[in-house]
Design a protein around this motif. Structure first.
Motif, PDB file in Angstrom:
ATOM      1  N   GLU A   1      52.624  25.239  20.175  1.00 31.60           N
ATOM      2  CA  GLU A   1      53.106  24.987  21.536  1.00 31.60           C
ATOM      3  C   GLU A   1      53.711  26.248  22.125  1.00 31.60           C
ATOM      4  O   GLU A   1      53.520  26.567  23.310  1.00 31.60           O
TER       5      GLU A   1
ATOM      6  N   ARG B   1      54.659  19.041  12.053  1.00 28.90           N
ATOM      7  CA  ARG B   1      55.090  19.061  13.452  1.00 28.90           C
ATOM      8  C   ARG B   1      55.729  20.411  13.825  1.00 28.90           C
ATOM      9  O   ARG B   1      55.572  20.876  14.956  1.00 28.90           O
TER      10      ARG B   1
ATOM     11  N   THR C   1      59.810  18.395  28.955  1.00 34.15           N
ATOM     12  CA  THR C   1      59.569  18.377  27.513  1.00 34.15           C
ATOM     13  C   THR C   1      60.809  17.940  26.756  1.00 34.15           C
ATOM     14  O   THR C   1      60.724  17.214  25.757  1.00 34.15           O
TER      15      THR C   1
ATOM     16  N   ARG D   1      47.132  18.248  27.049  1.00 37.57           N
ATOM     17  CA  ARG D   1      47.959  17.202  26.478  1.00 37.57           C
ATOM     18  C   ARG D   1      47.228  15.868  26.439  1.00 37.57           C
ATOM     19  O   ARG D   1      46.495  15.519  27.373  1.00 37.57           O
TER      20      ARG D   1
ATOM     21  N   LEU E   1      51.887  17.695  20.515  1.00 37.82           N
ATOM     22  CA  LEU E   1      52.204  19.119  20.552  1.00 37.82           C
ATOM     23  C   LEU E   1      51.040  19.956  20.035  1.00 37.82           C
ATOM     24  O   LEU E   1      50.203  19.487  19.261  1.00 37.82           O
ATOM     25  N   GLY E   2      51.016  21.211  20.475  1.00 47.57           N
ATOM     26  CA  GLY E   2      50.113  22.193  19.897  1.00 47.57           C
ATOM     27  C   GLY E   2      48.694  22.166  20.404  1.00 47.57           C
ATOM     28  O   GLY E   2      47.810  22.816  19.824  1.00 47.57           O
TER      29      GLY E   2
ATOM     30  N   ILE F   1      53.517  15.105  29.628  1.00 46.30           N
ATOM     31  CA  ILE F   1      54.924  15.174  29.236  1.00 46.30           C
ATOM     32  C   ILE F   1      55.836  14.973  30.449  1.00 46.30           C
ATOM     33  O   ILE F   1      57.036  14.819  30.324  1.00 46.30           O
TER      34      ILE F   1
ATOM     35  N   GLN G   1      53.147  22.710  14.705  1.00 43.95           N
ATOM     36  CA  GLN G   1      52.682  22.420  16.062  1.00 43.95           C
ATOM     37  C   GLN G   1      53.629  22.985  17.116  1.00 43.95           C
ATOM     38  O   GLN G   1      53.194  23.359  18.207  1.00 43.95           O
ATOM     39  N   VAL G   2      54.914  23.038  16.802  1.00 39.28           N
ATOM     40  CA  VAL G   2      55.863  23.672  17.732  1.00 39.28           C
ATOM     41  C   VAL G   2      55.491  25.133  17.920  1.00 39.28           C
ATOM     42  O   VAL G   2      55.524  25.663  19.042  1.00 39.28           O
TER      43      VAL G   2
ATOM     44  N   LEU H   1      59.324  14.396  25.275  1.00 39.24           N
ATOM     45  CA  LEU H   1      58.841  14.542  23.898  1.00 39.24           C
ATOM     46  C   LEU H   1      59.599  13.603  22.958  1.00 39.24           C
ATOM     47  O   LEU H   1      58.971  12.811  22.241  1.00 39.24           O
TER      48      LEU H   1
ATOM     49  N   THR I   1      62.723  22.060  21.292  1.00 42.37           N
ATOM     50  CA  THR I   1      61.593  21.323  20.724  1.00 42.37           C
ATOM     51  C   THR I   1      61.664  21.318  19.202  1.00 42.37           C
ATOM     52  O   THR I   1      61.416  20.284  18.556  1.00 42.37           O
TER      53      THR I   1
END
Length: 345
Positions: free
Chosen positions: A265, A258, A192, A159, A154-155, A163, A261-262, A196, A242
């Motif tokens: 994203e 994380r 996703t 990628r 993520l982020g 995904i 990171q969402v 994910l 997410t």
């Protein structure tokens, strides 16, 4: 070499023009231990009859008909009626190389939480473009997943692992345990919601060595390339899902990392929303983009969430997000028009 039964799930909706090429590429696979589930999601163009025709000719093919409910509802139906140890998803307007499943299956071990990933080709009218996983080819076991793969899911602008649920063989358990996150209301970025969590739970990931078996047909008129007035609400739902995935899968400091990171994203997904407005909303793009970017929600997200942007087109989108005004939005609209006039696909 064919110890594992593989279920190929094809969601079908009004693709009669392309459906035969897709299914032919599946029934002629060199790997024979397959079941092919054609899930007709309420097509109105005769696609359902084509599905029935293939089911009559090949005992490995099943034709399933359901009321229209969208992509997620269709592939979930396919999963529920499948029986393979591994699942392979193929979109009905795409096609695959005849050796794809055989060559991918060579890497299977029977592990309940493994994924085999290949690469793909974007097929435009002017020619094909090969797209390779950014993550280096090789085998990634549990510790590798924790150290190298999961932190990069993520982020990021590009990628590390696609995904997409397509171009992969996925152990059944990874799908069955995680499809609870897939809401049929999501119509963009659907993959996703399943891939994910599946990748987070994966304990063995194989990235094949530049094997572009899957052919993604770029159809300019398809839904993903049309103006979607509800895209922002869709993206907000994807962000919520997410966030829930991260909250369920992680704990402590890692969960906080994380979740940041969402947010990153979400910034990249917002670029898709701006592109959608600039490209498709001829009369209201300026008003909508400025209003969205000046909203407290978006302004705070962009201000508090640093991201690394390298692609030229994304730099312009990011500029608009940080400095929404008539000049920057006009530049964006002009760049979008210039780009799409220069593409044939």
């Amino acid at each position: 070499m064919e110890n594992y039964k593989i279920s190929v799930i094809v969601t079908v909706y009004n693709v009669k023009e392309y459906l035969r090429e897709c299914v032919d590429s599946l029934i002629h696979q060199t790997y024979r231990n397959l079941e092919i589930l054609l899930v007709d999601d309420g097509s109105g163009d005769g696609s359902g009859a084509v599905c029935d025709e293939y089911a009559e000719k090949d005992k490995r093919v099943r034709s399933i008909h359901k009321e229209n409910g969208g992509l997620i509802s269709a592939w979930k139906r396919g999963v529920s009626e499948s029986s393979g140890a591994y699942l392979c998803f193929v979109d009905s307007d795409d096609w695959v190389e005849l050796t794809m499943i055989e060559e991918m299956a060579r890497h299977l071990t029977g592990q309940e939480r493994e994924i085999i990933a290949s690469d793909y080709v974007i097929e435009r009218q002017e020619g094909g473009e090969r797209v390779y996983q950014k993550l280096s080819p090789g085998e990634y076991l549990e510790e590798d997943m924790r150290r190298e793969v999961i932190p990069n899911l993520l982020g990021r602008e590009k990628r590390y692992v696609t995904i997409s649920r397509c171009m992969k063989l996925i152990a059944r358990r990874l799908i069955e345990e995680n499809q609870k996150y897939s809401d049929p209301a999501v119509v963009v970025a659907e993959d996703t919601t399943i891939m994910l969590p599946a990748l987070i739970d994966c304990r063995r990931l194989v990235i094949m060595d530049h094997k572009a078996y899957y052919h993604y047909r770029y159809i300019r008129e398809s839904m993903i390339h049309k103006y979607n007035p509800g895209l922002y609400d869709n993206i907000k739902l994807v962000v919520q899902i997410t966030r829930r995935i991260v909250e369920d899968k992680f704990a402590g400091e890692e969960k906080e990392r994380r979740l940041r990171q969402v947010d990153q994203e979400a910034v990249f997904w917002l670029m898709l929303v701006l592109k959608n407005e600039a490209r498709g909303n001829k009369s209201g793009y300026r008003r909508n983009i400025i209003s969205l970017c000046r909203s407290c929600e978006v302004r705070n997200l962009v201000r508090n969430t640093p991201v690394t942007v390298e692609e030229r087109s994304n730099k312009l989108l990011y500029l608009v997000m940080r400095h929404p005004g008539h000049l920057t939005v006009s530049l964006l609209r002009g760049a979008i028009i210039w780009y799409y006039r220069g593409t044939k696909g």
